[in-house]
Design a protein around this motif. Structure first.
Motif, short mmCIF file in Angstrom:
data_model
loop_
_atom_site.label_atom_id
_atom_site.label_comp_id
_atom_site.label_asym_id
_atom_site.label_seq_id
_atom_site.Cartn_x
_atom_site.Cartn_y
_atom_site.Cartn_z
N LEU A 18 0.82 -1.20 0.00
CA LEU A 18 0.00 0.00 0.00
C LEU A 18 0.86 1.26 0.00
CD1 LEU A 18 -2.82 -1.05 2.50
CD2 LEU A 18 -3.08 -0.64 0.04
N ALA A 19 2.06 1.14 0.55
CA ALA A 19 2.98 2.28 0.59
C ALA A 19 3.59 2.58 -0.78
CB ALA A 19 4.09 2.02 1.61
N ASP A 20 3.49 1.64 -1.71
CA ASP A 20 4.16 1.78 -3.00
C ASP A 20 3.25 2.32 -4.10
OD1 ASP A 20 6.37 0.66 -1.76
OD2 ASP A 20 5.81 -1.38 -2.35
N PHE A 21 1.98 2.58 -3.78
CA PHE A 21 1.04 3.00 -4.82
C PHE A 21 0.89 4.52 -4.85
CE2 PHE A 21 -0.81 -1.35 -3.86
CZ PHE A 21 -0.25 -1.94 -4.99
N ALA A 22 0.59 5.03 -6.05
CA ALA A 22 0.34 6.47 -6.21
C ALA A 22 -1.14 6.80 -6.02
CB ALA A 22 0.79 6.92 -7.60
N GLY A 43 -8.23 8.22 -0.14
CA GLY A 43 -7.19 9.18 0.22
C GLY A 43 -6.20 8.66 1.23
N ARG A 44 -6.74 7.95 2.25
CA ARG A 44 -5.88 7.38 3.29
C ARG A 44 -6.40 6.01 3.68
NH1 ARG A 44 -5.96 11.81 8.00
NH2 ARG A 44 -8.19 11.58 7.52
N ILE A 45 -5.48 5.13 4.05
CA ILE A 45 -5.85 3.80 4.56
C ILE A 45 -5.20 3.63 5.92
CG2 ILE A 45 -5.76 1.31 4.19
CD1 ILE A 45 -5.62 1.85 1.18
N PHE A 46 -6.02 3.36 6.93
CA PHE A 46 -5.54 3.16 8.29
C PHE A 46 -5.42 1.67 8.58
CE2 PHE A 46 -7.63 7.24 8.13
CZ PHE A 46 -6.80 8.07 8.88
N ASP A 47 -4.26 1.26 9.06
CA ASP A 47 -4.02 -0.13 9.43
C ASP A 47 -3.39 -0.14 10.82
OD1 ASP A 47 -3.63 -2.84 9.57
OD2 ASP A 47 -2.05 -2.92 8.05
N GLY A 48 -4.25 -0.18 11.84
CA GLY A 48 -3.76 -0.04 13.21
C GLY A 48 -3.14 1.34 13.40
N ASP A 49 -1.89 1.38 13.83
CA ASP A 49 -1.20 2.66 14.03
C ASP A 49 -0.56 3.19 12.74
OD1 ASP A 49 -1.82 2.59 16.73
OD2 ASP A 49 0.00 1.47 17.25
N LYS A 50 -0.61 2.40 11.69
CA LYS A 50 0.02 2.79 10.43
C LYS A 50 -0.99 3.50 9.53
CE LYS A 50 3.02 -0.07 9.00
NZ LYS A 50 3.68 -1.28 8.45
#
Length: 338
Positions: free
Chosen positions: A271-275, A290-297
């Motif tokens: 998920l960190a590698d996508f535009a 716009g944003r994806i929440f995964d626990g504290d990340k």
């Protein structure tokens, strides 16, 4: 009929008619158009106790040339039968499905929103077991109903990204289960996790593969797609997600536009590698995330509007649906005016 086309949302309203079929003794009846929107069934009907219920979703559009066309009904017919086989329900002949959809759209032609309004006629076929029984078994009789509802443009005032939350406490589907078909129970299974996500101001939950929670499956309402930083169209490969007709169409359009396409397993960390990231489905086509929440990340795509590549895909897809671009794949089925 007095409809304010500009104020249409996405909710049920009765129209002129729906079309109904009954299955008994190994055969489907001829379709009957009816203005009745109520159903009378036994309290012991199979669907209430053992959940034999499947459905589809597709749309008809008033095109630029004034004609009404249905988008890819043959694909929905195939997917309905895939669902039926999985739940031991009778298949509905594909040609009969397409003709039934054309019939009910034609009978409700006045409810198709005008070209330029951003609206469409949403078509909902649903099949369910109706025979009375207490023992666990497939139903002996079935109802198949196709209803139609005029719906407005989902985005009013521009397409804005929404937030999403990875669901780690709940699975949408079981390994080797029914996640790959459009069974009503799949959506019931997603309601609690979706409620929790919405309470955290995330309109959609993102589910992981039920076996290992390592790979991305799909959103609570629709498929997952992403645009990589080098411009590839990337979408999930999994045995437990619905084969989205919208996703398949967008993927085909991406190829038409010269984009590289990857349908593969996607690790959560990617998920960190996508535009750009989006959910895609019939109701909305593309919902940018716009944003994806995964626990504290938090994976933040820093977008205040739909990204450029997703916007290009959205414009081309809706352009084909409204007859503004050539239908080179023969996706549209014309409805005769009555």
């Amino acid at each position: 009929m007095n409809i304010d086309w500009e104020k249409l949302g996405f909710q049920f309203m009765p129209t002129k008619s729906n079309i109904r079929f009954h299955y008994a003794d190994g055969a489907w009846s001829e379709g009957t158009l009816t203005s009745d929107y109520q159903i009378s069934m036994s309290v012991a009907a199979n669907v209430f106790h053992y959940g034999q219920a499947i459905f589809e979703g597709l749309k008809a559009f008033r095109c630029k040339d004034g004609k009404v066309r249905i988008f890819r009904p043959q694909a929905n017919a195939k997917r309905l039968n895939s669902s039926a086989r999985q739940l031991l329900m009778p298949e509905f002949p594909e040609e009969k499905f397409v003709e039934a959809v054309r019939t009910v759209v034609a009978d409700n032609i006045d409810y198709v929103p005008p070209y330029g309004s951003g609206g469409s006629l949403y078509i909902r076929p649903v099949m369910f077991g109706s025979s009375s029984q207490i023992g666990v078994n497939a139903s002996f009789e079935y109802e198949f109903i196709i209803l139609v509802v005029p719906v407005g443009a989902y985005y009013k005032g521009g397409i804005k990204p929404v937030d999403s939350m990875v669901s780690r406490d709940f699975d949408r589907a079981a390994p080797h289960g029914t996640g790959h078909i459009k069974a009503a129970g799949n959506y019931a299974a997603s309601l609690l996790s979706s409620k929790i996500a919405k309470e955290r101001h995330c309109p959609v939950a993102l589910f992981l593969d039920p076996g290992s929670h390592t790979y991305i499956d799909e959103f609570s309402t629709s498929n997952f797609l992403a645009i990589s930083k080098d411009g590839k169209y990337v979408t999930s490969l999994s045995d437990s997600i619905l084969p989205s007709i919208t996703n398949d169409s967008l993927l085909t359009i991406a190829r038409d536009l010269g984009m590289a396409v990857e349908r593969r397993k996607i690790r959560v960390e990617e998920l960190a590698d996508f535009a750009e990231v989006a959910a895609c489905g019939t109701a909305v086509v593309i919902t940018p995330v716009g944003r994806i929440f995964d626990g504290d990340k938090v994976y933040d795509y820093h977008l205040t509007e739909i990204g450029p590549v997703l916007h290009k895909l959205y414009q081309r897809m809706t352009g084909i649906q409204y007859g503004e671009y050539p239908d080179t794949h023969n996706w549209l089925v014309e409805v005769p005016e009555q």
